[in-house]
Design a protein around this motif. Structure first.
Motif, short mmCIF file in Angstrom:
data_model
loop_
_atom_site.label_atom_id
_atom_site.label_comp_id
_atom_site.label_asym_id
_atom_site.label_seq_id
_atom_site.Cartn_x
_atom_site.Cartn_y
_atom_site.Cartn_z
N GLN A 7 0.85 -1.20 0.00
CA GLN A 7 0.00 0.00 0.00
C GLN A 7 0.89 1.25 0.00
O GLN A 7 1.99 1.23 0.55
CB GLN A 7 -0.86 0.04 1.29
N PRO A 8 0.41 2.34 -0.55
CA PRO A 8 1.18 3.59 -0.48
C PRO A 8 1.43 3.97 0.98
O PRO A 8 0.58 3.69 1.84
CB PRO A 8 0.26 4.61 -1.15
N ALA A 9 2.56 4.61 1.25
CA ALA A 9 2.87 5.02 2.62
C ALA A 9 1.92 6.15 3.03
O ALA A 9 1.75 7.11 2.30
CB ALA A 9 4.31 5.49 2.71
N ALA A 257 13.34 3.56 1.14
CA ALA A 257 11.97 3.57 1.69
C ALA A 257 11.81 4.75 2.65
O ALA A 257 10.81 5.49 2.58
CB ALA A 257 11.70 2.25 2.41
N ALA A 258 12.80 4.94 3.53
CA ALA A 258 12.71 6.02 4.52
C ALA A 258 12.77 7.39 3.85
O ALA A 258 12.11 8.33 4.28
CB ALA A 258 13.85 5.88 5.53
N LEU A 259 13.54 7.50 2.77
CA LEU A 259 13.64 8.79 2.07
C LEU A 259 12.34 9.10 1.32
O LEU A 259 11.88 10.23 1.32
CB LEU A 259 14.80 8.76 1.08
N LEU A 260 11.75 8.08 0.71
CA LEU A 260 10.56 8.33 -0.12
C LEU A 260 9.29 8.49 0.71
O LEU A 260 8.38 9.21 0.33
CB LEU A 260 10.38 7.21 -1.16
N ALA A 261 9.23 7.80 1.86
CA ALA A 261 8.04 7.91 2.70
C ALA A 261 8.21 9.00 3.75
O ALA A 261 7.24 9.42 4.37
CB ALA A 261 7.77 6.57 3.39
N ALA A 391 5.26 14.04 -7.85
CA ALA A 391 3.86 13.59 -7.98
C ALA A 391 3.80 12.08 -7.73
O ALA A 391 4.77 11.37 -7.99
CB ALA A 391 3.35 13.92 -9.38
N PRO A 392 2.67 11.58 -7.20
CA PRO A 392 2.59 10.13 -6.93
C PRO A 392 2.78 9.31 -8.20
O PRO A 392 2.39 9.73 -9.29
CB PRO A 392 1.18 9.94 -6.38
N LEU A 393 3.37 8.13 -8.04
CA LEU A 393 3.49 7.19 -9.16
C LEU A 393 2.13 6.53 -9.39
O LEU A 393 1.23 6.61 -8.53
CB LEU A 393 4.57 6.15 -8.86
N GLY A 394 1.99 5.84 -10.54
CA GLY A 394 0.70 5.28 -10.93
C GLY A 394 0.17 4.24 -9.94
O GLY A 394 0.93 3.50 -9.33
N ALA A 414 8.96 1.29 -4.59
CA ALA A 414 8.28 2.26 -5.47
C ALA A 414 6.81 2.38 -5.08
O ALA A 414 6.24 3.48 -5.11
CB ALA A 414 8.41 1.81 -6.93
N ALA A 415 6.22 1.26 -4.66
CA ALA A 415 4.80 1.25 -4.32
C ALA A 415 4.48 2.20 -3.16
O ALA A 415 3.36 2.69 -3.05
CB ALA A 415 4.37 -0.18 -3.97
N LEU A 416 5.46 2.47 -2.31
CA LEU A 416 5.22 3.38 -1.18
C LEU A 416 4.87 4.78 -1.67
O LEU A 416 4.23 5.55 -0.97
CB LEU A 416 6.46 3.45 -0.27
N ARG A 417 5.32 5.12 -2.89
CA ARG A 417 5.06 6.46 -3.43
C ARG A 417 3.98 6.45 -4.52
O ARG A 417 3.85 7.42 -5.27
CB ARG A 417 6.36 7.04 -4.00
#
Ligand code: S3P
Length: 451
Positions: A7-9, A257-261, A391-394, A414-417
């Motif tokens: 799931q997205p973060a 993960a920590a950087l993107l979320a 912007a969020p990824l698809g 990638a899914a986190l974003r």
């Protein structure tokens, strides 16, 4: 077949984790202990299946391998004491195991068959076989459509004593360098291995610690040169404790993960920060992402806690080429995910080696990003990623990890974003390097499940 649903973060990640022991160092600790006269204790060995393949291989060749508390204890055979295995050695998915075994067995008086899984059976072996055969080894296997040699391989028996080699590697490759270094230990004389650029130097550090006459330096023209001089060496390797620090290639997924979320504080303890492995930290810094390194007391390898704090930074595009490619080779799929969230177009160049990893990682990285709607242009020696500028990824990505552990883990991050949940299929091989990946990410607060 294992798949992940991610799931997205929704909030910052937080927590402290350790990652498995470094896979590269773990293979070396196991394979080199076979050659020692004295017992070795390996501390911090990772639990990935790839290292397990090397452990099984040395046991089949005559080592006694046992577990004592947290340590793996090995009683080796010495250089001359290996025994012929009773069956083929199954290297599974592990390119490092099979290529290093080619060097280790090059001078053996018996024949060994080396087999692997579907992915390994497509990977090019001529890069180790050709130079080893000039030293007197006999190694053969089937040809593929490119004319390269692929597993299953038959190694040995050697025609006679191996001879030293002076060799310029066509590519910077620690696997090739290590295979030739191991074979050179069986010769009498001076071997030198020149690389076009520096590759990871765990072999030189560990063999030096065990008392082998191996030295890394720089040739007259500035290229890295490893020398193996056995003229005054008694052929003995001592034992002792070999410490395996945390794997930076596994830590990279959690760092990103920590950087993107965003992170309240994410701490990854005791990670190897050997400069031949930390190219990904330099790339992240160039993209505007700060990762703090808090040094620890390391052994033969420098180590640090990696710490990420704060809201997700604004990221800018960069270029990864030259020696930075070698220093971040296994991290390029996850760096491509960072590029997908950045502002601008990131270029990866001079990275054709990615085509012959566990999958064709130029193709599989681009396919993974496209599943998230990211625009990505594949090139012969790399790719170009157009960033989303934050912007969020698809949403709804269906990623086929193609059996490649690093593509599966990169897709999960990638899914986190993304704007909605993603499904990452064909992810079983995450267990080759990082069996606890899902648990670690969930511990930090991400919503990821195995299905
Ligand atoms: C490794 C070297 C690198 C790397 C691989 C592990 C090693 O491969 O990609 O995952 O342990 O020596 P190459 O030697 O083919 O570059």
């Amino acid at each position: 077949m294992t798949a992940f649903v991610v799931q997205p973060a929704r909030s910052c990640l937080h927590g402290t984790v350790t990652v498995p022991g470094d896979k590269s160092i773990g293979h070396r600790a196991l394979l080199f202990s076979l050659l020692t006269q004295e017992p070795v204790r390996i501390l911090g060995l990772g639990d990935g299946a790839d290292n397990g393949r090397s452990a099984k291989a040395i046991a089949a060749l005559g080592a006694q391998v046992s577990r004592q508390d947290q340590a793996v204890c090995v009683r080796g055979t010495g250089l001359a004491g290996m025994r012929a295995p009773s069956a083929a050695l199954d290297c599974g998915n592990s390119g490092t195991t099979i290529r290093m075994l080619c060097g280790l067995l090059a001078g053996a008086p018996f024949a060994t068959r080396l087999v692997g899984d579907e992915s390994l059976s497509k990977r090019p072996m001529r890069r180790v076989i050709e130079p080893l055969c000039t030293m007197g080894a006999r190694i053969d296997g089937p040809r593929d459509a490119r004319g390269d040699v692929v597993p299953p391989l038959t190694v040995g028996p050697a025609a006679g004593p191996l001879t030293p080699i002076q060799y310029e590697l066509p590519m910077a490759s620690a696997q090739v360098k290590t295979a030739l270094t191991l074979a050179a230990l069986y010769t009498r004389g001076v071997s030198s291995l020149i690389e076009p650029g520096p590759s990871r130097d765990h072999t030189e550090r560990m063999l030096g610690f065990l008392g082998a006459p191996v030295h890394s330096g720089v040739g007259a023209d500035g290229r890295p040169c490893t020398t193996i001089d056995t003229l005054r060496w008694d052929g003995r390797l001592r034992g002792g404790d070999l410490e395996v620090p945390g794997d930076p290639s596994s830590a990279a997924f959690l760092v990103v993960a920590a950087l993107l979320a965003g992170a309240q504080e994410v701490r990854i303890e005791n990670v190897c920060i050997n400069p031949t492995r930390t190219g990904f930290l330099d790339v992240l810094e160039a993209m505007g992402a700060a990762v703090e390194q808090q040094p620890r007391h390391g052994g033969a390898e420098p180590t640090a806690d990696l710490v990420v704090r704060g809201a997700a930074p604004a990221l800018k595009a960069t270029e990864i080429s030259g020696s930075l490619v070698v220093r971040s080779l296994d991290e390029i799929p996850i760096l491509a995910v960072v590029a997908a969230c950045a502002h601008g177009t990131t270029l990866v160049r001079q990275a054709e080696e990615l085509r012959v990893k566990e999958s064709d990682r130029i193709a599989t990285t681009c396919a993974m990003l496209r599943a998230f709607g990211v625009s990505c242009e594949e090139r012969p020696d790399g790719f170009a990623v157009e960033g989303s500028s934050g912007a969020p990824l698809g949403a709804g990505a269906q990623v086929d990890a193609a059996g490649d552990h690093r593509i599966a883990m990169a897709g999960a991050i990638a899914a986190l974003r993304a704007a909605g949940p993603a499904h990452i299929g064909d992810a079983d091989n995450v267990a080759t390097s990082y069996p606890g990946f899902v648990d670690a990410l969930a511990h930090l607060g991400a919503a990821i499940a195995k299905v």
